[in-house]
Motif scaffolding. Sequence first.
Motif, PDB file in Angstrom:
ATOM      1  N   THR A 216      -9.965   4.551  24.873  1.00  0.00           N
ATOM      2  CA  THR A 216     -10.963   5.363  25.552  1.00  0.00           C
ATOM      3  C   THR A 216     -11.271   4.724  26.897  1.00  0.00           C
ATOM      4  O   THR A 216     -11.453   3.512  26.990  1.00  0.00           O
ATOM      5  N   MET A 217     -11.287   5.515  27.958  1.00  0.00           N
ATOM      6  CA  MET A 217     -11.469   4.972  29.311  1.00  0.00           C
ATOM      7  C   MET A 217     -12.254   5.938  30.176  1.00  0.00           C
ATOM      8  O   MET A 217     -12.301   7.150  29.914  1.00  0.00           O
ATOM      9  N   THR A 218     -12.893   5.392  31.221  1.00  0.00           N
ATOM     10  CA  THR A 218     -13.651   6.204  32.152  1.00  0.00           C
ATOM     11  C   THR A 218     -13.548   5.640  33.562  1.00  0.00           C
ATOM     12  O   THR A 218     -13.402   4.428  33.746  1.00  0.00           O
ATOM     13  N   THR A 219     -13.603   6.522  34.549  1.00  0.00           N
ATOM     14  CA  THR A 219     -13.643   6.126  35.963  1.00  0.00           C
ATOM     15  C   THR A 219     -14.989   6.473  36.576  1.00  0.00           C
ATOM     16  O   THR A 219     -15.140   6.463  37.794  1.00  0.00           O
ATOM     17  N   ASN A 220     -15.971   6.815  35.704  1.00  0.00           N
ATOM     18  CA  ASN A 220     -17.300   7.199  36.177  1.00  0.00           C
ATOM     19  C   ASN A 220     -17.221   8.363  37.160  1.00  0.00           C
ATOM     20  O   ASN A 220     -17.762   8.327  38.255  1.00  0.00           O
ATOM     21  N   GLY A 221     -16.486   9.392  36.743  1.00  0.00           N
ATOM     22  CA  GLY A 221     -16.365  10.584  37.573  1.00  0.00           C
ATOM     23  C   GLY A 221     -15.430  10.419  38.751  1.00  0.00           C
ATOM     24  O   GLY A 221     -15.554  11.125  39.752  1.00  0.00           O
ATOM     25  N   GLY A 222     -14.497   9.474  38.662  1.00  0.00           N
ATOM     26  CA  GLY A 222     -13.544   9.263  39.742  1.00  0.00           C
ATOM     27  C   GLY A 222     -14.024   8.313  40.817  1.00  0.00           C
ATOM     28  O   GLY A 222     -13.466   8.268  41.910  1.00  0.00           O
ATOM     29  N   ARG A 223     -15.058   7.528  40.531  1.00  0.00           N
ATOM     30  CA  ARG A 223     -15.597   6.596  41.528  1.00  0.00           C
ATOM     31  C   ARG A 223     -14.581   5.506  41.848  1.00  0.00           C
ATOM     32  O   ARG A 223     -13.987   4.906  40.954  1.00  0.00           O
ATOM     33  N   THR A 224     -14.373   5.253  43.133  1.00  0.00           N
ATOM     34  CA  THR A 224     -13.412   4.255  43.576  1.00  0.00           C
ATOM     35  C   THR A 224     -13.815   2.863  43.110  1.00  0.00           C
ATOM     36  O   THR A 224     -14.969   2.458  43.252  1.00  0.00           O
ATOM     37  N   GLY A 225     -12.864   2.132  42.545  1.00  0.00           N
ATOM     38  CA  GLY A 225     -13.116   0.759  42.132  1.00  0.00           C
ATOM     39  C   GLY A 225     -13.736   0.622  40.759  1.00  0.00           C
ATOM     40  O   GLY A 225     -14.020  -0.483  40.321  1.00  0.00           O
ATOM     41  N   PHE A 226     -13.966   1.748  40.053  1.00  0.00           N
ATOM     42  CA  PHE A 226     -14.583   1.663  38.735  1.00  0.00           C
ATOM     43  C   PHE A 226     -13.569   2.031  37.669  1.00  0.00           C
ATOM     44  O   PHE A 226     -12.900   3.062  37.758  1.00  0.00           O
ATOM     45  N   PHE A 227     -13.480   1.208  36.648  1.00  0.00           N
ATOM     46  CA  PHE A 227     -12.633   1.523  35.496  1.00  0.00           C
ATOM     47  C   PHE A 227     -13.139   0.738  34.298  1.00  0.00           C
ATOM     48  O   PHE A 227     -13.369  -0.464  34.381  1.00  0.00           O
ATOM     49  N   ASN A 228     -13.351   1.439  33.208  1.00  0.00           N
ATOM     50  CA  ASN A 228     -13.797   0.808  31.976  1.00  0.00           C
ATOM     51  C   ASN A 228     -12.965   1.358  30.829  1.00  0.00           C
ATOM     52  O   ASN A 228     -12.718   2.556  30.755  1.00  0.00           O
ATOM     53  N   SER A 229     -12.493   0.492  29.955  1.00  0.00           N
ATOM     54  CA  SER A 229     -11.683   0.939  28.828  1.00  0.00           C
ATOM     55  C   SER A 229     -12.002   0.112  27.592  1.00  0.00           C
ATOM     56  O   SER A 229     -12.480  -1.024  27.684  1.00  0.00           O
ATOM     57  N   GLU A 230     -11.738   0.720  26.435  1.00  0.00           N
ATOM     58  CA  GLU A 230     -11.961   0.040  25.168  1.00  0.00           C
ATOM     59  C   GLU A 230     -11.096   0.702  24.103  1.00  0.00           C
ATOM     60  O   GLU A 230     -10.816   1.901  24.171  1.00  0.00           O
TER      61      GLU A 230
ATOM     62  N   TYR B  21      -3.260  13.142  24.250  1.00  0.00           N
ATOM     63  CA  TYR B  21      -4.630  13.144  24.747  1.00  0.00           C
ATOM     64  C   TYR B  21      -5.515  13.986  23.836  1.00  0.00           C
ATOM     65  O   TYR B  21      -5.201  15.143  23.538  1.00  0.00           O
ATOM     66  N   ILE B  22      -6.619  13.401  23.410  1.00  0.00           N
ATOM     67  CA  ILE B  22      -7.591  14.130  22.598  1.00  0.00           C
ATOM     68  C   ILE B  22      -8.586  14.848  23.490  1.00  0.00           C
ATOM     69  O   ILE B  22      -8.918  16.011  23.271  1.00  0.00           O
ATOM     70  N   VAL B  23      -9.056  14.183  24.519  1.00  0.00           N
ATOM     71  CA  VAL B  23      -9.961  14.788  25.501  1.00  0.00           C
ATOM     72  C   VAL B  23      -9.790  14.028  26.808  1.00  0.00           C
ATOM     73  O   VAL B  23      -9.473  12.836  26.813  1.00  0.00           O
ATOM     74  N   ARG B  24      -9.983  14.734  27.910  1.00  0.00           N
ATOM     75  CA  ARG B  24      -9.895  14.113  29.235  1.00  0.00           C
ATOM     76  C   ARG B  24     -11.265  14.107  29.893  1.00  0.00           C
ATOM     77  O   ARG B  24     -12.083  15.004  29.665  1.00  0.00           O
ATOM     78  N   GLU B  25     -11.490  13.088  30.699  1.00  0.00           N
ATOM     79  CA  GLU B  25     -12.754  12.973  31.424  1.00  0.00           C
ATOM     80  C   GLU B  25     -12.984  14.222  32.278  1.00  0.00           C
ATOM     81  O   GLU B  25     -12.125  14.631  33.044  1.00  0.00           O
ATOM     82  N   GLY B  26     -14.149  14.838  32.108  1.00  0.00           N
ATOM     83  CA  GLY B  26     -14.483  16.042  32.859  1.00  0.00           C
ATOM     84  C   GLY B  26     -14.269  17.336  32.094  1.00  0.00           C
ATOM     85  O   GLY B  26     -14.703  18.399  32.533  1.00  0.00           O
ATOM     86  N   ASP B  27     -13.593  17.261  30.924  1.00  0.00           N
ATOM     87  CA  ASP B  27     -13.374  18.455  30.100  1.00  0.00           C
ATOM     88  C   ASP B  27     -14.535  18.649  29.127  1.00  0.00           C
ATOM     89  O   ASP B  27     -15.212  17.682  28.754  1.00  0.00           O
ATOM     90  N   PRO B  28     -14.762  19.891  28.661  1.00  0.00           N
ATOM     91  CA  PRO B  28     -15.814  20.126  27.661  1.00  0.00           C
ATOM     92  C   PRO B  28     -15.474  19.445  26.335  1.00  0.00           C
ATOM     93  O   PRO B  28     -14.311  19.372  25.940  1.00  0.00           O
ATOM     94  N   VAL B  29     -16.497  18.935  25.664  1.00  0.00           N
ATOM     95  CA  VAL B  29     -16.321  18.296  24.356  1.00  0.00           C
ATOM     96  C   VAL B  29     -16.625  19.339  23.287  1.00  0.00           C
ATOM     97  O   VAL B  29     -17.750  19.841  23.215  1.00  0.00           O
ATOM     98  N   ASP B  30     -15.652  19.669  22.450  1.00  0.00           N
ATOM     99  CA  ASP B  30     -15.867  20.705  21.442  1.00  0.00           C
ATOM    100  C   ASP B  30     -15.834  20.174  20.018  1.00  0.00           C
ATOM    101  O   ASP B  30     -16.006  20.934  19.058  1.00  0.00           O
ATOM    102  N   GLU B  31     -15.628  18.849  19.846  1.00  0.00           N
ATOM    103  CA  GLU B  31     -15.656  18.275  18.510  1.00  0.00           C
ATOM    104  C   GLU B  31     -15.941  16.782  18.575  1.00  0.00           C
ATOM    105  O   GLU B  31     -15.672  16.117  19.574  1.00  0.00           O
ATOM    106  N   MET B  32     -16.507  16.298  17.490  1.00  0.00           N
ATOM    107  CA  MET B  32     -16.752  14.870  17.332  1.00  0.00           C
ATOM    108  C   MET B  32     -15.730  14.355  16.336  1.00  0.00           C
ATOM    109  O   MET B  32     -15.501  14.973  15.291  1.00  0.00           O
TER     110      MET B  32
END
Length: 216
Positions: free
Chosen positions: A44-58, A23-34
Amino acid sequence: MDDQLLDALCDRLKPALYTEESYIVREGDPVDEMLFIMRGKLLTMTTNGGRTGFFNSEYLKAGDFCGEELLTWALDPHTSSNLPISTRTVRTITEVEAFALTAEDLKFVASQFRRLHSKQLRHTFRFYSQQWRTWAACFIQAAWRRYSKKKLEEDALAKAGGNSPSLGATIYASRFAANALRLLRRNSTRKARITERLPPMMLQKPAEPDFTADER
């Protein structure tokens, strides 16, 4: 970018190597590098802050980047010292070779080169950003759903209304329209359950720096 700006960025890039399935970074953690990817494959994936029924990946590959939240933070002259929070989880699929630009280095370059603050950069950033593309897709889906629902209701009312001006026909049409709308809403609810994997209608719009002070 011109050669001077590219040289300034390259002088501060640091090589980075990540092992497979790390893991390079996890959703909700501070971003310290680009991170600018040179070799390998990531997810790369997101649950939009843990929202039920939401999942996006690429998938990301050589030539792509991640940690773009940091660019918005660095370009804003009024930003706080607190690092931005990652909206996505980034995990390697294979071994990944990349170049990293830390928060402080990116902030320094942005402060030295004010021409980074341009509308062209803003549009380019939106086009390539995973956050903006996900938000745009959800925005378009929400607009289409509203449009489709409105058209269905208008069609139901038009069919129920007919051409008869009589009071009895009007009452009958009103009842028919009410029943039709109830049926439409019931079907929409059932359809929503079936397609709950689709992104929700409301997704937080990504942040971007305010350059209005520079444009005046």
